[in-house]
Structure formats: C-alpha cells, structure tokens
Design a protein around this motif. Structure first.
Motif: not given
Length: 112
Positions: A71-82
């Motif tokens: 979840e933290q990684i998704f929040q940090i990279l929130n504007n990217r395709i992940l």
C-alpha cells in the motif's frame, strides 16, 4: 532487479526509448527509495512479492500486504502504472486465477 535508483536510471538510459520499461521493485533498498524513482522515466513497475520477501528475510509473501508495504509503494507511486504479486484482471490469471490468488491473500492477511 534494481537495488538503488541509479540502477533504474541507468536501465532507462540503456533502453533509450526503444522499448517500454518495467521496474521490478524486489529489494528492500529500492522500496526505501521509491520516492527517488517516482519521477524517473519508466513505463511500468511491478512489486515482486517473493523476491522482496527474501530481501527482507521474511518467510511469508503476504506479510508485505499485511504490514502495508505494498500500500505504501502504491501511495508513493500513485501517478504511475503499478502491479504486484501476479495480480491481474479479475476475470484473468494463469496458471492461478486472480480470484483464487485474492482468496489466498485475504486468508493469509486475515489469519483464517
């Protein structure tokens, strides 16, 4: 499998726009430096749960969901395709369907 942002940057430079780039977030050091890779010019990123588990010297890949690392990684990279851990379209997934994987994840996280 990058360990530091400079390796991601070098990879992007080597590809030089000739193909789409995928960053594999599979080491704790890269997780710790996600803010530094956010603005680099990669196309996709994938959180490799198994290798990241090994990097963290853990014994369960679902710990990364339970402790909110994913979840933290998704929040940090929130504007990217992940993506992460084999998750695919709800109706897809091979050889393990998404629904089966989701059931296993929820069971592990909830301790049932």
């Amino acid at each position: 499998m990058a360990k530091v942002p400079s390796e991601v940057d070098k990879f992007i430079s080597l590809v030089n726009g000739r193909a789409k780039t995928l960053v594999q977030i599979e080491t704790q050091t890269l997780v710790d430096n996600c803010e530094q890779i956010r603005e680099l010019g990669w196309d996709y990123a994938y959180i490799g749960l198994n290798d990241l588990m090994i990097s963290r010297q853990k014994s369960c890949i679902w710990d990364l969901l339970a402790d909110a690392t994913v979840e933290q990684i998704f929040q940090i990279l929130n504007n990217r395709i992940l993506g992460f851990g084999g998750v695919t379209r709800i109706s897809g997934g091979n050889p393990i369907s998404f629904l089966e994987l989701l059931h296993d994840i929820l069971t592990a996280v909830n301790g049932r």
